[in-house]
Design a protein around this motif. Structure first.
Motif, PDB file in Angstrom:
ATOM      1  N   LEU A 203       0.834  -1.202   0.000  1.00  0.00           N
ATOM      2  CA  LEU A 203       0.000   0.000   0.000  1.00  0.00           C
ATOM      3  C   LEU A 203       0.868   1.251   0.000  1.00  0.00           C
ATOM      4  O   LEU A 203       0.660   2.177  -0.810  1.00  0.00           O
ATOM      5  CB  LEU A 203      -0.919   0.000   1.219  1.00  0.00           C
ATOM      6  N   GLN A 204       1.861   1.294   0.890  1.00  0.00           N
ATOM      7  CA  GLN A 204       2.725   2.477   0.967  1.00  0.00           C
ATOM      8  C   GLN A 204       3.546   2.638  -0.309  1.00  0.00           C
ATOM      9  O   GLN A 204       3.716   3.758  -0.810  1.00  0.00           O
ATOM     10  CB  GLN A 204       3.651   2.373   2.177  1.00  0.00           C
ATOM     11  N   SER A 205       4.048   1.543  -0.854  1.00  0.00           N
ATOM     12  CA  SER A 205       4.856   1.619  -2.076  1.00  0.00           C
ATOM     13  C   SER A 205       4.028   2.118  -3.253  1.00  0.00           C
ATOM     14  O   SER A 205       4.496   2.930  -4.064  1.00  0.00           O
ATOM     15  CB  SER A 205       5.451   0.243  -2.397  1.00  0.00           C
ATOM     16  N   THR A 206       2.802   1.634  -3.373  1.00  0.00           N
ATOM     17  CA  THR A 206       1.933   2.057  -4.479  1.00  0.00           C
ATOM     18  C   THR A 206       1.585   3.536  -4.353  1.00  0.00           C
ATOM     19  O   THR A 206       1.632   4.287  -5.335  1.00  0.00           O
ATOM     20  CB  THR A 206       0.645   1.216  -4.493  1.00  0.00           C
ATOM     21  N   TRP A 207       1.256   3.966  -3.125  1.00  0.00           N
ATOM     22  CA  TRP A 207       0.885   5.368  -2.908  1.00  0.00           C
ATOM     23  C   TRP A 207       2.086   6.286  -3.148  1.00  0.00           C
ATOM     24  O   TRP A 207       1.964   7.352  -3.761  1.00  0.00           O
ATOM     25  CB  TRP A 207       0.340   5.522  -1.498  1.00  0.00           C
ATOM     26  N   SER A 208       3.266   5.864  -2.687  1.00  0.00           N
ATOM     27  CA  SER A 208       4.463   6.693  -2.862  1.00  0.00           C
ATOM     28  C   SER A 208       4.882   6.774  -4.325  1.00  0.00           C
ATOM     29  O   SER A 208       5.346   7.816  -4.800  1.00  0.00           O
ATOM     30  CB  SER A 208       5.623   6.128  -2.025  1.00  0.00           C
ATOM     31  N   GLY A 209       4.731   5.670  -5.052  1.00  0.00           N
ATOM     32  CA  GLY A 209       5.215   5.634  -6.428  1.00  0.00           C
ATOM     33  C   GLY A 209       4.257   6.202  -7.452  1.00  0.00           C
ATOM     34  O   GLY A 209       4.684   6.782  -8.453  1.00  0.00           O
ATOM     35  N   ASN A 217      -1.678  -0.250 -10.794  1.00  0.00           N
ATOM     36  CA  ASN A 217      -0.511   0.236 -10.049  1.00  0.00           C
ATOM     37  C   ASN A 217      -0.062  -0.760  -8.985  1.00  0.00           C
ATOM     38  O   ASN A 217       1.136  -0.931  -8.751  1.00  0.00           O
ATOM     39  CB  ASN A 217      -0.820   1.592  -9.406  1.00  0.00           C
ATOM     40  N   VAL A 218      -1.025  -1.405  -8.344  1.00  0.00           N
ATOM     41  CA  VAL A 218      -0.671  -2.380  -7.302  1.00  0.00           C
ATOM     42  C   VAL A 218       0.129  -3.528  -7.898  1.00  0.00           C
ATOM     43  O   VAL A 218       1.165  -3.938  -7.356  1.00  0.00           O
ATOM     44  CB  VAL A 218      -1.938  -2.910  -6.595  1.00  0.00           C
ATOM     45  N   PHE A 219      -0.313  -4.043  -9.036  1.00  0.00           N
ATOM     46  CA  PHE A 219       0.391  -5.192  -9.622  1.00  0.00           C
ATOM     47  C   PHE A 219       1.717  -4.790 -10.261  1.00  0.00           C
ATOM     48  O   PHE A 219       2.610  -5.621 -10.420  1.00  0.00           O
ATOM     49  CB  PHE A 219      -0.513  -5.917 -10.613  1.00  0.00           C
ATOM     50  N   LYS A 220       1.865  -3.500 -10.603  1.00  0.00           N
ATOM     51  CA  LYS A 220       3.178  -3.036 -11.032  1.00  0.00           C
ATOM     52  C   LYS A 220       4.155  -3.063  -9.866  1.00  0.00           C
ATOM     53  O   LYS A 220       5.323  -3.431 -10.014  1.00  0.00           O
ATOM     54  CB  LYS A 220       3.067  -1.609 -11.576  1.00  0.00           C
TER      55      LYS A 220
END
Length: 335
Positions: A203-209, A217-220
């Motif tokens: 969750l944090q990685s998707t939101w930050s990126g 975006n999540v599956f990326k």
């Protein structure tokens, strides 16, 4: 520097721990009683084993927990010297603790300890039982030697349910004011497989990126085979269209996805796929056999092609009508 959300939202009290209600309730009983036994906490990663013990230590020791708790990771410190030096030195230290309380040694990944280190740990547990308690977190309790198991109460942790993971993610999303859509939340839960730490980190990685939590975006971020593409391949197999199914999975293979990840995702998609129950069971059995072959090291595109062929053969035959193009009527019997 942004604090990792997995630490920022880590529970501080047992009442805040999500899931595994039976195990957490036993820890609450220990906290109420005030006397902690040696513990083995066994279960998959990200289910709250270490967090639960830390919450218990905070409840039992209060402010003294800062000095009276030794936390080690046996994946790094796995030799006998760690037991002889660090743990033994900590166990022999004099400390002022609340009445009836003990110092606590928390050892993550305890199943990574060598057998000699476990034997030394067993002896240390015997000698310092009056002052120190041990909490061993591991993925498989069977890798802990029997003498240690017999000295500990064993708590079993299981993967968290999708509902529990979703509720916690929604709480964090509200606190951090994250832009998201429902499909993105579902993708986070799907990719986490009951691992709360994995879900929060993704969750944090998707939101930050990407500044937006949606399916793509999540599956990326997770870099997993997209379940919708896998579903398309399964649907093609149910239509006995091997070429289309193979083209989809070959594309994933050429893109660099590991074969075992493709097969594992296929297994999880099949569990919730809307299809005939008998066909689903046959598909699951076939995919399971291929997964076993991949786990044994026979990982190749040929195996994936063979799997798709077996799935096509296992698909139910289409029912043809009696109209134009349908089967001809059976000839009448001659008198």
């Amino acid at each position: 520097m942004t604090q990792p959300w997995v630490e920022k939202y880590r529970p501080r009290e047992l009442i805040d721990v999500v899931g595994n209600e039976a195990a957490v309730e036993r820890l609450r009983a220990i906290a109420r009683d005030g006397s902690m036994p040696n513990l083995i906490l066994a279960g998959p990663p990200g289910t709250g084993k270490t967090t639960s013990v830390l919450c218990l230590a905070n409840t039992l020791l209060g402010d003294a927990a800062k000095t009276a708790v030794l936390e080690l990771n046996a994946s790094d410190d796995r030799g006998i010297d760690v037991v002889r030096n660090k743990i033994k030195m900590f166990a022999t230290q004099k400390m002022i603790l609340p009445s009836g309380r003990h110092k606590i040694v928390i050892m993550d990944e305890a199943d990574a300890l060598t057998e000699n280190a476990q034997q030394a740990l067993r002896r240390t547990m015997e000698l310092h039982s009056s002052t120190t308690r041990f909490a061993l977190a591991c993925n498989a309790s069977t890798k802990i030697i029997e003498p240690i198991q017999s000295r500990c109460a064993v708590l079993r942790f299981t993967r968290l349910s999708d509902k529990q993971v979703t509720a916690r993610l929604k709480h964090i999303i509200e606190e951090e004011k994250v832009d998201y859509v429902d499909s993105g939340l579902e993708a986070l839960v799907f990719s986490a497989e009951g691992d709360m730490r994995n879900a929060i980190n993704n969750l944090q990685s998707t939101w930050s990126g990407f500044s937006m939590v949606n399916n793509e975006n999540v599956f990326k971020v997770c870099d997993q085979p997209h379940p919708q593409r896998i579903k398309d391949a399964i649907d093609a197999c149910t239509e006995r269209d091997w070429d289309t199914a193979y083209k989809i999975l070959e594309g994933m293979w050429r893109a660099g996805y590991a074969g075992i990840d493709i097969i594992a995702t296929m297994f999880r998609v099949l569990k919730t796929h809307d299809m005939n129950e008998q066909t689903r069971l046959e598909y699951l059995k076939t995919v399971g056999i291929t997964h076993m072959r991949f786990a044994d090291g026979v990982s190749s595109l040929v195996q994936i092609g063979g799997l798709l062929a077996r799935l096509c053969l296992a698909a139910p035959a289409k029912q043809q009508g009696g109209g134009p193009g349908g089967p001809q009527a059976a000839p009448k019997a001659r008198p």
